[in-house]
Each structure stands twice: as C-alpha cells, then as structure tokens.
Design a protein around this motif. Structure first.
Motif, PDB file in Angstrom:
ATOM      1  N   GLU A 146      57.867  40.085  28.755  1.00 40.65           N
ATOM      2  CA  GLU A 146      57.492  41.403  29.261  1.00 40.65           C
ATOM      3  C   GLU A 146      55.971  41.513  29.323  1.00 40.65           C
ATOM      4  O   GLU A 146      55.271  41.110  28.399  1.00 40.65           O
ATOM      5  CB  GLU A 146      58.050  42.474  28.319  1.00 40.65           C
ATOM      6  N   VAL A 147      55.465  42.042  30.410  1.00 44.89           N
ATOM      7  CA  VAL A 147      54.026  42.250  30.570  1.00 44.89           C
ATOM      8  C   VAL A 147      53.719  43.682  30.162  1.00 44.89           C
ATOM      9  O   VAL A 147      54.345  44.623  30.653  1.00 44.89           O
ATOM     10  CB  VAL A 147      53.593  41.998  32.034  1.00 44.89           C
ATOM     11  N   SER A 148      52.766  43.830  29.251  1.00 40.22           N
ATOM     12  CA  SER A 148      52.420  45.172  28.775  1.00 40.22           C
ATOM     13  C   SER A 148      51.659  45.947  29.843  1.00 40.22           C
ATOM     14  O   SER A 148      51.066  45.364  30.759  1.00 40.22           O
ATOM     15  CB  SER A 148      51.574  45.078  27.503  1.00 40.22           C
ATOM     16  N   SER A 149      51.658  47.249  29.699  1.00 42.08           N
ATOM     17  CA  SER A 149      50.914  48.078  30.650  1.00 42.08           C
ATOM     18  C   SER A 149      49.422  47.774  30.564  1.00 42.08           C
ATOM     19  O   SER A 149      48.718  47.814  31.580  1.00 42.08           O
ATOM     20  CB  SER A 149      51.185  49.560  30.413  1.00 42.08           C
ATOM     21  N   GLU A 150      48.934  47.425  29.373  1.00 42.86           N
ATOM     22  CA  GLU A 150      47.523  47.077  29.219  1.00 42.86           C
ATOM     23  C   GLU A 150      47.190  45.785  29.971  1.00 42.86           C
ATOM     24  O   GLU A 150      46.112  45.672  30.567  1.00 42.86           O
ATOM     25  CB  GLU A 150      47.143  46.927  27.737  1.00 42.86           C
ATOM     26  N   GLU A 151      48.110  44.822  29.945  1.00 41.58           N
ATOM     27  CA  GLU A 151      47.884  43.578  30.692  1.00 41.58           C
ATOM     28  C   GLU A 151      47.858  43.842  32.199  1.00 41.58           C
ATOM     29  O   GLU A 151      47.020  43.299  32.920  1.00 41.58           O
ATOM     30  CB  GLU A 151      48.966  42.551  30.357  1.00 41.58           C
ATOM     31  N   LEU A 152      48.768  44.694  32.666  1.00 40.22           N
ATOM     32  CA  LEU A 152      48.790  45.049  34.082  1.00 40.22           C
ATOM     33  C   LEU A 152      47.514  45.783  34.476  1.00 40.22           C
ATOM     34  O   LEU A 152      46.936  45.525  35.539  1.00 40.22           O
ATOM     35  CB  LEU A 152      50.012  45.917  34.399  1.00 40.22           C
ATOM     36  N   GLN A 153      47.060  46.696  33.624  1.00 39.87           N
ATOM     37  CA  GLN A 153      45.829  47.422  33.905  1.00 39.87           C
ATOM     38  C   GLN A 153      44.634  46.477  33.931  1.00 39.87           C
ATOM     39  O   GLN A 153      43.748  46.595  34.790  1.00 39.87           O
ATOM     40  CB  GLN A 153      45.633  48.531  32.874  1.00 39.87           C
ATOM     41  N   ALA A 154      44.611  45.516  33.019  1.00 41.62           N
ATOM     42  CA  ALA A 154      43.514  44.543  32.984  1.00 41.62           C
ATOM     43  C   ALA A 154      43.495  43.705  34.265  1.00 41.62           C
ATOM     44  O   ALA A 154      42.420  43.444  34.820  1.00 41.62           O
ATOM     45  CB  ALA A 154      43.642  43.645  31.750  1.00 41.62           C
ATOM     46  N   LEU A 155      44.671  43.306  34.736  1.00 38.82           N
ATOM     47  CA  LEU A 155      44.746  42.552  35.994  1.00 38.82           C
ATOM     48  C   LEU A 155      44.249  43.388  37.164  1.00 38.82           C
ATOM     49  O   LEU A 155      43.541  42.903  38.044  1.00 38.82           O
ATOM     50  CB  LEU A 155      46.173  42.064  36.242  1.00 38.82           C
ATOM     51  N   PHE A 156      44.622  44.666  37.173  1.00 38.30           N
ATOM     52  CA  PHE A 156      44.166  45.573  38.224  1.00 38.30           C
ATOM     53  C   PHE A 156      42.639  45.665  38.211  1.00 38.30           C
ATOM     54  O   PHE A 156      41.984  45.519  39.241  1.00 38.30           O
ATOM     55  CB  PHE A 156      44.789  46.958  38.028  1.00 38.30           C
ATOM     56  N   PHE A 157      42.054  45.895  37.036  1.00 43.23           N
ATOM     57  CA  PHE A 157      40.606  46.028  36.953  1.00 43.23           C
ATOM     58  C   PHE A 157      39.895  44.712  37.244  1.00 43.23           C
ATOM     59  O   PHE A 157      38.792  44.705  37.789  1.00 43.23           O
ATOM     60  CB  PHE A 157      40.183  46.605  35.601  1.00 43.23           C
ATOM     61  N   LYS A 158      40.514  43.606  36.917  1.00 44.15           N
ATOM     62  CA  LYS A 158      39.937  42.298  37.250  1.00 44.15           C
ATOM     63  C   LYS A 158      39.834  42.152  38.763  1.00 44.15           C
ATOM     64  O   LYS A 158      38.818  41.692  39.284  1.00 44.15           O
ATOM     65  CB  LYS A 158      40.784  41.170  36.653  1.00 44.15           C
ATOM     66  N   MET A 159      40.868  42.553  39.476  1.00 46.45           N
ATOM     67  CA  MET A 159      40.845  42.490  40.926  1.00 46.45           C
ATOM     68  C   MET A 159      39.790  43.444  41.485  1.00 46.45           C
ATOM     69  O   MET A 159      39.095  43.135  42.445  1.00 46.45           O
ATOM     70  CB  MET A 159      42.219  42.832  41.503  1.00 46.45           C
ATOM     71  N   MET A 160      39.648  44.595  40.884  1.00 47.46           N
ATOM     72  CA  MET A 160      38.696  45.598  41.340  1.00 47.46           C
ATOM     73  C   MET A 160      37.244  45.230  40.977  1.00 47.46           C
ATOM     74  O   MET A 160      36.314  45.813  41.509  1.00 47.46           O
ATOM     75  CB  MET A 160      39.016  46.957  40.710  1.00 47.46           C
ATOM     76  N   ALA A 161      37.065  44.276  40.099  1.00 41.56           N
ATOM     77  CA  ALA A 161      35.731  43.948  39.596  1.00 41.56           C
ATOM     78  C   ALA A 161      34.920  43.077  40.553  1.00 41.56           C
ATOM     79  O   ALA A 161      33.793  42.709  40.245  1.00 41.56           O
ATOM     80  CB  ALA A 161      35.841  43.253  38.234  1.00 41.56           C
ATOM     81  N   ASN A 162      35.461  42.763  41.715  1.00 35.09           N
ATOM     82  CA  ASN A 162      34.751  41.937  42.678  1.00 35.09           C
ATOM     83  C   ASN A 162      34.074  42.843  43.708  1.00 35.09           C
ATOM     84  O   ASN A 162      34.743  43.564  44.446  1.00 35.09           O
ATOM     85  CB  ASN A 162      35.740  40.974  43.347  1.00 35.09           C
ATOM     86  N   LYS A 163      32.733  42.802  43.759  1.00 32.65           N
ATOM     87  CA  LYS A 163      31.997  43.709  44.640  1.00 32.65           C
ATOM     88  C   LYS A 163      32.302  43.476  46.113  1.00 32.65           C
ATOM     89  O   LYS A 163      32.291  44.420  46.920  1.00 32.65           O
ATOM     90  CB  LYS A 163      30.493  43.639  44.377  1.00 32.65           C
TER      91      LYS A 163
END
Length: 100
Positions: free
Chosen positions: A3-20
């Motif tokens: 199971e992927v935690s909501s925090e892991e999913l959020q971290a993946l989302f922010f990682k994708m968003m972290a590219n200018k």
C-alpha cells in the motif's frame, strides 16, 4: 503489492511539480488549449522535451488532451487550476527568503 501512503503519493506529486520547466509548460496550458508546436514556441523548449513532459503530466492527471484531426491539444486539468492559483499566491513571500 504494498500500500502506498498518502504522504508518499503527495511526495511524488510535489516531486513532479518541483521541475521549473514542467511548471512553465503547465502555466502555458493554463487557460488555453495548445498544441506541442504552440507550447514549444511559447516556452522555447525543444519538441522532444515538451512531448516527454506532456506525457508525464498527462499520465499523472495534471494536463488533459484531446485530438482534433492530426493535432493534439493540451490544457491544464480543471482540478489543477486551484492548485496553480494557490501556488501563484503563496510563492511571492519566498522571493526575499531565496535572495530574489
């Protein structure tokens, strides 16, 4: 499968968003549908980078696409519009903290 935690999913989302460069593409298609060619013109990015980024963004629900004949039009997903608006509102306070 674990199971992927909501925090892991959020971290993946922010990682994708972290590219200018991806953020620049997202801002370009926020409010108006555009083709890859139009996005390249607006951003100055190479077609291969734009296509790769759009595939990633589309696969993760950040942008939507639709085909019209031989053209594919991309736009920011409606659920992302409030996210981008919030980011735009809160980030100016970091300008001084980052030396900008």
């Amino acid at each position: 499968m674990t199971e992927v935690s909501s925090e892991e999913l959020q971290a993946l989302f922010f990682k994708m968003m972290a590219n200018k460069d991806r953020l620049k593409i997202m801002n370009t298609v926020n409010g108006k549908e555009k083709t890859v060619t139009q996005i390249c013109k607006d951003t100055g990015f190479e077609q291969t980078w734009v296509s790769h980024s759009l595939k990633l963004l589309r696969n993760n629900g950040i942008v939507d696409s639709r085909r019209d004949g031989k053209y594919i039009y991309y736009k920011l997903d409606n659920n992302m519009k409030p996210v981008m608006s919030t980011v735009e509102k809160i980030t100016p306070k970091y300008k001084n903290k980052l030396g900008g």
